[in-house]
Design an enzyme around this catalytic site. Structure first.
Site, PDB file in Angstrom:
ATOM      1  N   CYS A  65      -4.000  -4.066 -18.988  1.00 39.01           N
ATOM      2  CA  CYS A  65      -4.459  -3.825 -20.373  1.00 39.01           C
ATOM      3  C   CYS A  65      -3.030  -4.352 -21.292  1.00 39.01           C
ATOM      4  CB  CYS A  65      -4.587  -2.109 -20.465  1.00 39.01           C
ATOM      5  SG  CYS A  65      -4.457  -1.660 -21.925  1.00 39.01           S
ATOM      6  N   CYS A  68      -1.925  -1.657 -23.722  1.00 40.13           N
ATOM      7  CA  CYS A  68      -0.897  -0.775 -23.052  1.00 40.13           C
ATOM      8  C   CYS A  68       0.454  -1.504 -22.961  1.00 40.13           C
ATOM      9  CB  CYS A  68      -1.280  -0.637 -21.583  1.00 40.13           C
ATOM     10  SG  CYS A  68      -3.052   0.235 -21.336  1.00 40.13           S
TER      11      CYS A  68
END
Length: 144
Positions: A65, A68
């Site tokens: 991600c 993230c």
């Protein structure tokens, strides 16, 4: 249990900070509170996050991600800024599928604030450090 080496922002001394401890970690040299950052998994989340005394900021993230990875430094900055008041616990949802299911994680990153094992605030998506700090501080103030 895992531990991390954290440099004290006050005196520069490096300290080993365990994932699980009573109270809050303090510098062995100047005794100021240290940022507390730990990883948790399905099998140790209770010890690492739910039994921690300070407010716990849980980062539910994934290695694949992009947002993230972008928000991670901001979360670590919040942990440094609020050392002694907040513990940052990082959970890789791919490595901890039971936790992702338990907390109904639909998107990553999902951020949760926990007090005494209970989720008291939750948000999805990345944000800059000042926004995240404000969100955490509002929760800290509401408990005071």
């Amino acid at each position: 249990m895992d531990s991390r080496v954290i440099e004290c922002v006050h005196c520069g001394r490096k300290n080993r900070v365990p994932a699980v401890a009573d109270g809050i970690p303090r510098c062995g040299n100047c005794h100021e509170p240290l940022p507390w950052v730990a990883d948790a998994h399905d099998d140790d989340f209770g010890d690492v996050a739910e039994r921690a005394r300070p407010l716990v900021l849980v980062d539910m993230w994934a290695t694949w991600c992009g947002p993230c990875r972008q928000v991670s430094p901001a979360l670590e900055q919040v942990a440094r800024d609020l050392a002694g008041k907040v513990k940052l616990v990082k959970v890789d949802v791919d490595a901890a599928p039971s936790l992702a299911q338990r907390f109904s994680v639909q998107a990553v990153p999902t951020l949760m604030l926990m007090r005494e094992g209970q989720v008291v605030a939750r948000r999805a998506g990345a944000a800059p450090a000042p926004v995240l700090r404000s969100w955490v501080e509002q929760t800290l103030q509401s408990a005071a």
